[in-house]
Design an enzyme around this catalytic site. Structure first.
Site, PDB file in Angstrom:
ATOM      1  N   GLU A 151      -4.481   4.770   5.956  1.00 57.22           N
ATOM      2  CA  GLU A 151      -4.320   4.360   4.563  1.00 57.22           C
ATOM      3  C   GLU A 151      -4.905   5.437   3.658  1.00 57.22           C
ATOM      4  OE1 GLU A 151      -6.847   2.371   2.322  1.00 57.22           O
ATOM      5  OE2 GLU A 151      -5.520   0.848   1.519  1.00 57.22           O
ATOM      6  N   ARG A 156       0.816  -1.227   0.000  1.00 57.93           N
ATOM      7  CA  ARG A 156       0.000   0.000   0.000  1.00 57.93           C
ATOM      8  C   ARG A 156       0.849   1.277   0.000  1.00 57.93           C
ATOM      9  NH1 ARG A 156      -3.859  -3.026  -0.582  1.00 57.93           N
ATOM     10  NH2 ARG A 156      -5.952  -2.592   0.166  1.00 57.93           N
ATOM     11  N   SER A 209     -10.878   0.594   3.536  1.00 63.11           N
ATOM     12  CA  SER A 209     -10.000   0.438   4.706  1.00 63.11           C
ATOM     13  C   SER A 209      -9.434   1.806   5.087  1.00 63.11           C
ATOM     14  CB  SER A 209      -8.819  -0.473   4.383  1.00 63.11           C
ATOM     15  OG  SER A 209      -9.262  -1.750   4.007  1.00 63.11           O
TER      16      SER A 209
END
Ligand code: EPU
Length: 369
Positions: free
Chosen positions: A363, A193, A266
């Site tokens: 995130e 990520r 998320s």
């Protein structure tokens, strides 16, 4: 609130008068002032952009950067706005919405097919077309909201596959060197990520991404949810299309409907800890799921931690909460503010720190200027 255009950039057209402007609409780019950004994000939260423009090609992009540099404005580039939380005060700079379209498919040797897609192409549209063409590589990334341009920035991933495996190169405007560059997969510095684009924040604006796909690939169904899905269906040899359909169904059952809720999926990254830290935590919480990475570090399931250790699945404070079926996903009711989301995420961070000693990382990108 002022909604009038403040600048008109023209490409290869003559002097503007009202009629001419109308006639050449396809060739102009409007830079507007005080445009609400919430409508361009899936959280549906955030104040106005001081300046806003939608770019449809690389020339537009260049003009938008020039305009911003002249006025010394910070730039925020948005695609589908699906991983973004904009401050309630808005963005005191230039918001560029990347709408550069186009897909160019090229067949190479040994069943390899490359596709170069404009950064503003819809991600899900690209995945669907690749699967329809019988190409392996992106099927596990079905049903993810957002655009092609965002895929390398955040190295999107799901069901055991990261997009970095399929990315060959990225074309971007380098706002420091003031020219377009081609970046190789290695240049992008992909990790979980994460990518160089997040570290050299604001330097590159992506205009296109080239993916390498294969006609002769193999589906990957090792991820627990996929294994369970196909075991239940009695399907021991799922095809490319089966995997795409499975991912769409699993996501539909686990994640909120983006049209009903304000959300960015998320909200935090899964934390990656040392093997020693994992052993310590396992003593305290024997059921804690962990996945050992190639370098020996262990990726933990934050959804599990929030759910089972922090009692935070479905937790709601005011207008903001975690999704009832997935604690890693933060959802916001209409009317929620960015401040409420921040306060709520601070509460989750505090609970995780208390239980595990881990400082979790967001995130979702936080946009404020
Ligand atoms: N779990 C719980 N309770 C929860 C949530 C999860 O016990 O409330 C457990 C699950 O049972 C499972 C484990 O935690 O054992 C992992 O959960 P899941 O498979 O849902 O995946 P995740 O790690 O929470 C990641 C991605 C998702 C992606 C899924 C599926 C990140 C930050 N998130 O979630 O991506 O869809 O894997 O591959 O890596 C996104 O980035 O927006 C996103 C949705």
């Amino acid at each position: 609130m002022e909604l009038t255009p403040v600048a008109v950039i023209r490409h290869n057209v003559g002097p503007i008068d009202g009629l001419f402007l109308f006639d050449t609409l396809a060739l102009i780019m409007l830079i507007q002032k005080n445009i609400p950004i919430a409508q361009y994000t899936t959280f549906k939260i955030g104040g106005p952009a001081r300046y806003f423009c939608a770019v449809k090609n690389e020339d537009d992009l260049l003009e938008a950067v020039k305009f911003s540099k002249e006025k010394k404005l910070p730039i925020l580039v948005i695609g589908g706005g699906s991983n973004l939380l904009v401050a309630d005060s808005g963005f005191n700079g230039m918001v560029i919405r990347n709408e550069i379209k186009g897909k160019d498919w090229k067949e190479g040797n040994d069943g390899i097919v490359t596709v170069t897609a404009g950064a503003g192409e819809d991600w899900e549209g690209l995945v669907k077309e690749s699967v329809d063409r019988g190409l392996y590589g992106l099927e596990g990334l079905s049903s993810i909201p957002g655009t092609v341009g965002a895929s390398p920035v955040q190295n999107i991933g799901a069901y055991g596959v990261d997009v970095s495996h399929a990315i060959k190169s990225v074309r971007a405007f380098d706002t420091t060197a003031l020219g377009f560059v081609s970046l190789s997969n290695e240049d992008c510095g992909f990790t979980y990520r994460d990518s160089m684009f997040k570290h050299e924040k604001g330097r590159y604006i992506i205009s296109a991404v080239t993916y390498e796909l294969s006609k002769n690939g193999k589906v990957s169904v090792e991820y627990k949810d996929l294994k369970d899905y196909f075991a239940k269906k009695g399907n021991s040899q799922p095809t490319l299309k089966d995997v795409r359909e499975a991912v769409i169904e699993i996501r539909k059952n686990k994640l909120p409907d983006w049209t009903d809720w304000g959300t960015a999926g998320s909200f935090f990254k899964n934390p990656v800890v040392s093997a020693q830290k994992f052993t310590e935590l396992k003593k305290l919480y024997p059921e804690l799921p962990g996945f050992t990475e190639q370098d020996g570090h262990v990726k933990l399931s934050l959804g599990w931690i929030l759910d089972k250790l922090c009692n935070a699945k479905g937790l709601t404070i005011g207008n903001v909460g975690t999704y009832e079926k997935q604690a890693l996903v933060v959802v916001a009711k209409p009317g929620a503010t960015a401040q409420e989301v921040l306060d709520f995420s601070n509460e989750l961070m505090r609970r995780v720190k208390d239980k595990t000693g881990i400082e979790i990382e967001g995130e979702v990108e936080w946009a404020v200027a």
